[in-house]
Write a protein that holds these residues in place. Structure first.
Motif, mmCIF file in Angstrom:
data_model
loop_
_atom_site.group_PDB
_atom_site.id
_atom_site.type_symbol
_atom_site.label_atom_id
_atom_site.label_comp_id
_atom_site.label_asym_id
_atom_site.label_seq_id
_atom_site.Cartn_x
_atom_site.Cartn_y
_atom_site.Cartn_z
ATOM 1 N N ALA A 110 0.797 -1.228 0.000
ATOM 2 C CA ALA A 110 0.000 0.000 0.000
ATOM 3 C C ALA A 110 0.826 1.273 0.000
ATOM 4 C CB ALA A 110 -0.931 -0.012 1.220
ATOM 5 N N THR A 111 2.103 1.170 0.249
ATOM 6 C CA THR A 111 2.957 2.352 0.352
ATOM 7 C C THR A 111 2.852 3.202 -0.916
ATOM 8 O OG1 THR A 111 4.459 1.210 1.833
ATOM 9 C CG2 THR A 111 5.333 3.147 0.708
ATOM 10 N N GLY A 112 2.512 4.467 -0.704
ATOM 11 C CA GLY A 112 2.434 5.412 -1.815
ATOM 12 C C GLY A 112 1.148 5.338 -2.622
ATOM 13 N N LYS A 113 0.220 4.493 -2.220
ATOM 14 C CA LYS A 113 -1.031 4.351 -2.971
ATOM 15 C C LYS A 113 -2.176 5.034 -2.223
ATOM 16 C CE LYS A 113 0.142 -0.060 -5.168
ATOM 17 N NZ LYS A 113 1.517 -0.149 -4.695
ATOM 18 N N SER A 114 -3.042 5.657 -2.982
ATOM 19 C CA SER A 114 -4.248 6.250 -2.398
ATOM 20 C C SER A 114 -5.265 5.138 -2.154
ATOM 21 C CB SER A 114 -4.844 7.293 -3.345
ATOM 22 O OG SER A 114 -5.392 6.647 -4.491
ATOM 23 N N ALA A 115 -6.271 5.453 -1.366
ATOM 24 C CA ALA A 115 -7.340 4.486 -1.113
ATOM 25 C C ALA A 115 -8.038 4.113 -2.420
ATOM 26 C CB ALA A 115 -8.341 5.058 -0.111
#
Length: 169
Positions: A124-129
């Motif tokens: 999930a690092t660096g990703k938006s929901a």
């Protein structure tokens, strides 16, 4: 930043806990511990990946069980307190999400777990929901065998990031 000498000198229980925080697979942690002393930081990353690639479904599922569901703030606080400082930062893209996206993630997580028998794993690092939701939805049509391998590859990315954080703390 920890030097390789400092990492090698850690008491086994402290090293074991740090490794467990990086990856929840007992076999992975044991094999990482057996390989001490480590030659270099680079060696740790290569070793981690090689060990992970030699493990199987039960090990993958055990590691997956050590993650909160994407967007599940309550389990992040309670059940995953030992890794919450890392997982919370990894999932920080969820903090700005609308309620509709959080609800869609919850529904998607439920559908995913019902279909595959394990939680949705994504680095999930660096990703938006919204990005994580799109990835979840894109992966839902997969066959279980394919999805297990995709999730295992995502776990390997998470482990590498957490090892990096551990070494550079």
């Amino acid at each position: 930043m920890k030097t390789i000498h400092e990492i090698n000198r850690l008491p086994e229980t402290e090293c074991e806990q740090a490794l467990q925080n990086c990856c929840g697979s007992t076999r992975w942690v044991r094999q990482m511990l057996i390989a001490r002393p480590y030659e270099s930081a680079e060696f740790i990353f290569v070793l981690a990946e090689n060990i992970w690639c030699g493990l199987g479904e039960d090990d993958f599922l055990e590691a997956f069980s050590h993650h909160p569901k994407i967007g599940d703030r309550e389990s992040l606080k309670k059940k995953f307190a030992s890794t919450a400082h890392w997982a919370g930062n990894e999932q920080s893209g969820v903090n700005a999400a609308t309620e509709a996206v959080i609800e869609a993630l919850a529904k998607g997580n439920e559908a995913y777990e019902n279909k595959f028998g394990f939680i949705f794993i994504v680095c999930a690092t660096g990703k938006s929901a919204e990005e994580m939701l799109a990835i979840l939805q894109a992966r839902l049509p997969n066959e279980r065998e394919d999805e297990l391998l995709i999730a295992a590859a995502e776990q390997a990315k998470i482990t590498a990031l957490r090892l990096q954080k551990w070494i550079t703390e």
